[in-house]
Design an enzyme around this catalytic site. Structure first.
Site, PDB file in Angstrom:
ATOM      1  N   GLU A 196       0.800  -1.226   0.000  1.00  0.00           N
ATOM      2  CA  GLU A 196       0.000   0.000   0.000  1.00  0.00           C
ATOM      3  C   GLU A 196       0.832   1.275   0.000  1.00  0.00           C
ATOM      4  O   GLU A 196       0.729   2.103   0.913  1.00  0.00           O
ATOM      5  CB  GLU A 196      -0.928   0.006   1.218  1.00  0.00           C
ATOM      6  N   GLU A 375      -5.286  -8.551   0.332  1.00  0.00           N
ATOM      7  CA  GLU A 375      -5.891  -8.279   1.648  1.00  0.00           C
ATOM      8  C   GLU A 375      -7.368  -7.995   1.472  1.00  0.00           C
ATOM      9  O   GLU A 375      -7.776  -7.317   0.520  1.00  0.00           O
ATOM     10  CB  GLU A 375      -5.287  -7.042   2.330  1.00  0.00           C
TER      11      GLU A 375
HETATM   12  O1  IFM Z   1      -3.608  -3.557   9.074  1.00  0.00           O
HETATM   13  C1  IFM Z   1      -3.614  -2.963   7.812  1.00  0.00           C
HETATM   14  C2  IFM Z   1      -2.472  -3.493   6.987  1.00  0.00           C
HETATM   15  O2  IFM Z   1      -1.242  -3.254   7.580  1.00  0.00           O
HETATM   16  C3  IFM Z   1      -2.463  -2.805   5.635  1.00  0.00           C
HETATM   17  N1  IFM Z   1      -3.746  -2.888   5.004  1.00  0.00           N
HETATM   18  C4  IFM Z   1      -4.895  -2.506   5.769  1.00  0.00           C
HETATM   19  C5  IFM Z   1      -4.907  -3.250   7.086  1.00  0.00           C
HETATM   20  C6  IFM Z   1      -6.140  -2.849   7.905  1.00  0.00           C
HETATM   21  O3  IFM Z   1      -6.142  -1.485   8.113  1.00  0.00           O
END
Ligand code: IFM
Length: 464
Positions: A196, A375
């Site tokens: 990200e 994710e």
């Molecule tokens: O916990 C985070 C992760 O580190 C990166 N993506 C989003 C998740 C939830 O906020």
């Protein structure tokens, strides 16, 4: 004797056939009902869960986040700090067993740069051996690693030299990548260079809630271009292993107008989506960085070495934002959540349709590249929403796959509860609940559901 046995056999056969017929009918009915309700995923679909080093390992004292967490007044909710986190560093075999219990085929985790290279140019063999052992544990259970090389944290020495704003930062990162690749590369086929990057840049240089805590749009450009260059260098390095697949985990959000009949909100939502969602993806396809947010920032640059440096597209999807316009306010545009929809403990709208739209759009723009959901998950302490969240999002993925979109895998965020950056330990994203006193892991109901989905390689839909 023969006649007698025939006389006995015939009714048995007839009876069996009869009851078989009845039973068959029942089975058929059941089967038909169920089969029409099972959404079968492709045979080699990669069921996966994701974590990140700083959020679970504990004791990562040598990075910029650790320092950030200890600033007073505190930058972290309830003045918490990652501390021992979930003590995963000392519990790798136990946590790998959890992965095996779930039945996942793949595990996404990150290697902590500050442990591997605690001082510039000084590499820690003990730390590398730790990750080697972790990879061996995974191999024991036939679980494929997906390794993230940078998940928000950088070593302190790197942060002190200006972090991603320093022109030499891509080379510093490359040194780390080379070392990891040399020591561990033969056991890793899938890499995420950055997690990200847009969230990291936004948090670190716009909202200031991540280190280095800057709030200045003009300072976003250097980290943006340096991270892109760092990725392209890492891409080349990792491809020394012919089989390697290299990508980025992009956080993609739906951005809609607060009022869909308000043209100013529609316009701004489009611009923000273009900037947040597509700046990195476009640059890595075309070699051209183009970032534009009205009244905030405008930047264009061509860096040919960025072109075509992704083998797949990692999608981190959570929610949708609504863009609101108030001409009387000092900051006329704000981003809010839709408070009419169900939401997570972090008040993030639950919006599965958004995942489908994102997949469609990614596919349209980058047709040739496979997609991995790197994710997707929900902060839900009571676990009252997670199962439904999981099902509804998987349904959208199923739909996308059925329409020919090449989604190869799904990583649920997260295996266990963990340290949620500026939000501390309050949000609970885990399929397994962690007791932060005893570090005991307990599966939530949703973990059992995920296990069942994986075992069936599909999703059962309940009757309406
Ligand atoms: O916990 C985070 C992760 O580190 C990166 N993506 C989003 C998740 C939830 O906020």
């Amino acid at each position: 004797m023969k006649k007698k046995s025939i006389l006995i056999i015939i009714p048995i056969v007839l009876f069996s056939l009869c009851s078989y017929g009845v039973e068959l009918d029942l089975i058929k009915k059941k089967y038909n009902n169920e089969s029409s309700k099972i959404l079968h995923f492709p045979r080699n679909f990669k069921w996966c869960v994701a974590t990140a080093a700083h959020q679970i390992e504990g004791g990562n004292e040598n990075n910029d986040w650790w320092e950030w967490e200890h600033i007073r007044p505190s930058k972290i909710k309830n003045e918490e700090n990652s501390g021992l986190a979930t003590d995963h560093w000392n519990r790798v075999p136990e946590d790998t067993k959890l992965l095996n219990d779930l039945g996942v085929k793949q595990y996404r985790f990150s290697i902590e740069w500050s442990r591997i290279e605690p001082e510039e140019g000084v590499f820690n063999l003990e730390a590398i051996n730790h990750y080697k052992n972790e990879l061996n544990e995974l191999r024991k259970y036939g679980i494929a690693p997906m390794v993230t090389l940078h998940h928000f944290t950088s070593p302190l020495w790197f942060a002190k030299m200006g972090g991603w704003s320093n022109a030499d930062s891509p080379n510093k990162f490359l040194n780390f990548v080379k070392f990891v690749n040399q020591k561990l590369g033969k056991n890793i086929e899938q890499w995420i260079t950055f997690n990200e990057p847009m969230v990291m840049i936004g948090g670190g240089y716009v909202t200031g809630v991540f280190p280095p805590g800057i709030k200045d749009w003009n300072q976003t450009i250097l980290p943006l271009r340096n991270i892109l260059i760092a990725h392209s260098l890492a891409y080349k390095e990792l491809h020394k292993n012919k089989k390697a697949l290299v990508g980025i985990a992009h956080h993609l959000r739906i951005m809609d107008a607060y009022n869909k009949f308000n043209p100013i909100e529609c316009f701004m939502a489009k611009k923000l989506s273009l900037a947040f969602n597509w700046t990195f993806l476009n640059a890595l396809k075309t070699g051209k960085i183009s970032l534009y947010i009205p009244t905030k920032i405008e930047y264009v640059e061509e860096i040919p070495q960025l072109k075509d440096t992704q083998d797949f597209i990692g999608v981190n999807y959570y929610t949708r934002d609504l863009v609101k316009f108030n001409p009387l306010s000092k900051e006329p545009f704000t981003v809010v959540a839709n408070n009419k929809s169900p939401a997570s403990d972090l008040h993030w709208e639950i919006y599965p349709e958004g995942l489908y739209s994102i997949l469609k759009e990614v596919n349209k723009k980058f047709k040739k590249l496979p997609i991995y959901i790197t994710e997707n998950g929900i902060a839900d302490h009571s676990d009252s929403l997670r199962s439904n969240f999981l099902k509804t999002h998987l349904q959208k993925i199923y739909r996308a796959i059925n329409e020919g979109i090449n989604v190869q895998g799904y990583c649920h965020w997260s295996l266990i509860d963990n340290f949620e950056w500026a939000e501390g330990f309050t949000p609970r994203f885990g399929l397994y609940e962690v007791d932060y006193k005893s570090f005991k892991r307990t599966p939530r109901e949703s973990a059992l559901l995920y296990k069942e989905i994986i075992a069936k390689n599909g999703l059962f839909l309940e009757p309406k």
